[in-house]
Structure formats: C-alpha cells, structure tokens
Scaffold this active site. Sequence first.
Site, PDB file in Angstrom:
ATOM      1  N   GLY A 100      11.054   4.715   0.622  1.00 24.39           N
ATOM      2  CA  GLY A 100      10.319   5.788   1.182  1.00 24.39           C
ATOM      3  C   GLY A 100       9.189   5.967   0.421  1.00 24.39           C
TER       4      GLY A 100
ATOM      5  CG  ASN B  34       6.245   1.167  12.372  1.00 29.88           C
ATOM      6  OD1 ASN B  34       7.165   1.490  11.573  1.00 29.88           O
ATOM      7  ND2 ASN B  34       6.231   0.021  12.715  1.00 29.88           N
TER       8      ASN B  34
ATOM      9  CG  HIS C 259       3.753  -4.168  10.523  1.00 30.46           C
ATOM     10  ND1 HIS C 259       5.239  -4.616  10.329  1.00 30.46           N
ATOM     11  CD2 HIS C 259       3.215  -5.576  10.953  1.00 30.46           C
ATOM     12  CE1 HIS C 259       5.341  -5.896  10.308  1.00 30.46           C
ATOM     13  NE2 HIS C 259       3.907  -6.409  10.593  1.00 30.46           N
TER      14      HIS C 259
ATOM     15  CD  GLU D 100       2.485  -0.540   3.707  1.00 31.34           C
ATOM     16  OE1 GLU D 100       3.237   0.412   4.181  1.00 31.34           O
ATOM     17  OE2 GLU D 100       2.685  -1.486   3.233  1.00 31.34           O
TER      18      GLU D 100
HETATM   19  C1  GAR Z   1       6.476  -0.656   4.208  1.00 33.88           C
HETATM   20  O1  GAR Z   1       5.648  -1.653   3.364  1.00 33.88           O
HETATM   21  C2  GAR Z   1       6.089  -0.688   5.582  1.00 33.88           C
HETATM   22  O2  GAR Z   1       4.986  -1.122   5.877  1.00 33.88           O
HETATM   23  C3  GAR Z   1       7.310  -1.553   6.029  1.00 33.88           C
HETATM   24  O3  GAR Z   1       8.557  -1.517   5.153  1.00 33.88           O
HETATM   25  C4  GAR Z   1       7.876  -0.856   3.982  1.00 33.88           C
HETATM   26  C5  GAR Z   1       8.680   0.421   3.582  1.00 33.88           C
HETATM   27  O4  GAR Z   1       8.424   0.763   2.314  1.00 33.88           O
HETATM   28  N1  GAR Z   1       7.566  -1.309   7.332  1.00 33.88           N
HETATM   29  C6  GAR Z   1       7.767  -2.635   8.216  1.00 33.88           C
HETATM   30  O5  GAR Z   1       7.747  -3.570   7.884  1.00 33.88           O
HETATM   31  C7  GAR Z   1       7.953  -2.183   9.539  1.00 33.88           C
HETATM   32  N2  GAR Z   1       7.891  -3.555  10.400  1.00 33.88           N
HETATM   33  P1  GAR Z   1       8.774   2.429   1.996  1.00 33.88           P
HETATM   34  O6  GAR Z   1      10.091   2.623   2.240  1.00 33.88           O
HETATM   35  O7  GAR Z   1       8.424   2.232   0.452  1.00 33.88           O
HETATM   36  O8  GAR Z   1       7.753   3.043   2.689  1.00 33.88           O
END
Ligand code: GAR
Length: 217
Positions: free
Chosen positions: A13, A109, A111, A176
């Site tokens: 998260g 979303n 990515h 991100e």
């Molecule tokens: C993040 O890097 C997000 O961009 C990726 O999962 C991670 C979650 O991290 N999402 C994907 O790959 C979706 N296709 P977080 O739980 O620390 O936010």
Amino acid sequence: MKRRVAILISGRGSNMAALIEGARANSFPAEIALVISNKPDAAGLALAKSNGITTLAIDSKPFGKDRAAFEAVMQSALDEHRIDLICLGGFMRLLTDDFVNRWTGRMLNIHPSLLPSFRGLDPHGQALRAGVKISGATVHFVTPEMDAGPIVMQGAVAVQDGDTAETLAARVLDIEHRIYPAALKLVASGGIRIDGDVCVTTNADNVSDTLIVPAAV
Ligand code: GAR
C-alpha cells in the site's frame, strides 16, 4: 463537495499511503473515504488504519473463481460508503467486465511502466530486456482490457546501465508516489475529459521538459 474515494489494495500500500498523504491538503478535491483489501493480512490495511482511514478486509479466497460474488460484496461496501471514485493501488485481483463497466470513467489504476509498453507482470524486467532507455509509470482509467484505458498522467525516469528490476522499480516507485495523487487531483477536480481512448487535459500548462538518455553531449 470533495469526491469520495475508495482505494483497493492487496499488499504493502505505498501508493495508497501517497494518496492519503496527498489528500490531506484542505484544498485537495477528494477525500480517501475507504480502503478495501482482498487480503486480510495486507500491510497496507494497518497503515491505512493508523492514518485514521476506514478499512475493510474482504477476503477473496473463499470466493474462489466466483469473481462476481466477491465483487457484489465489494460493491455493497462502495455503495454504503457513497464512493464516487476508485483508485486501484497494487490490487492483484482481476475484475469482471461488469464491475469495470459499472465504474467506467470513475476507476483509476497505476502501472509501473510507460503504457502501452510492458503491460502485465514483471514490467521492469520486460523494460530491461527490451533495452529501453526511459521507463516510468502510468495512471490510467480502467477498462476491461488489462493495463489499458485512457492515460491520465505519466512520469518518466532514465534507465541506467547496470539497473536491475529492483533498482529500476525503486526509482519508478518514487515517480508513482508523485503522479498518483496529482492524477487523482486532476480527475477529481474535473480537469480532464475522456475523448474515446484518449484523456484530454483541460487547461494544461504547456510542458516543455525533455529527457534524453543517455545524455546527448
Ligand atoms: C506498484 O508498483 C503498482 O504500480 C503495481 O503494484 C505495485 C503496488 O505497490 N501495480 C501493478 O503492477 C498493476 N498492474 P504498493 O502496494 O506499494 O502501492
């Protein structure tokens, strides 16, 4: 009126935390009203709770392959909390077309690649194997096709010689955390319009940044 946002997570998260932090500002046009995890032990749930956010664990495991039944429970919670917008933050469960279509134009979303390149799993490994010199992250509206949908915002980083999937992931993750709150702000304030497959930013400042890798000297 602030838009009421639910964040769906499955893990640590960190993007959720960046959204919570961004939404703290009084002038932010959205509030994080609910965090839902499909994994009861997700670290992000405790983090959200410690930030005073209402959380809900809806374990997807007992639903097995019945995605619609899982989503029906989730939809009731979203209704109950009068949610306007959903942000997926590392939510690792595929959603049915029905659910996605119900939230058209209202579900974002993030990515960790410059979409439409490197959809799906291991985007950093894919980027390194392709030898791209620039990678990054994308915030986009969710459509039934995975890691597709109108792009709201992207941020780029240089790929360094010697990068591994881990080192690249860490630099992209910083991006991100910057672009997700900014993109949510843009969407919640009505600063974009969806025109077919494309997201048009109304009143965008002219951007003239250039990233050339390796530096052209
Ligand atoms: C993040 O890097 C997000 O961009 C990726 O999962 C991670 C979650 O991290 N999402 C994907 O790959 C979706 N296709 P977080 O739980 O620390 O936010």
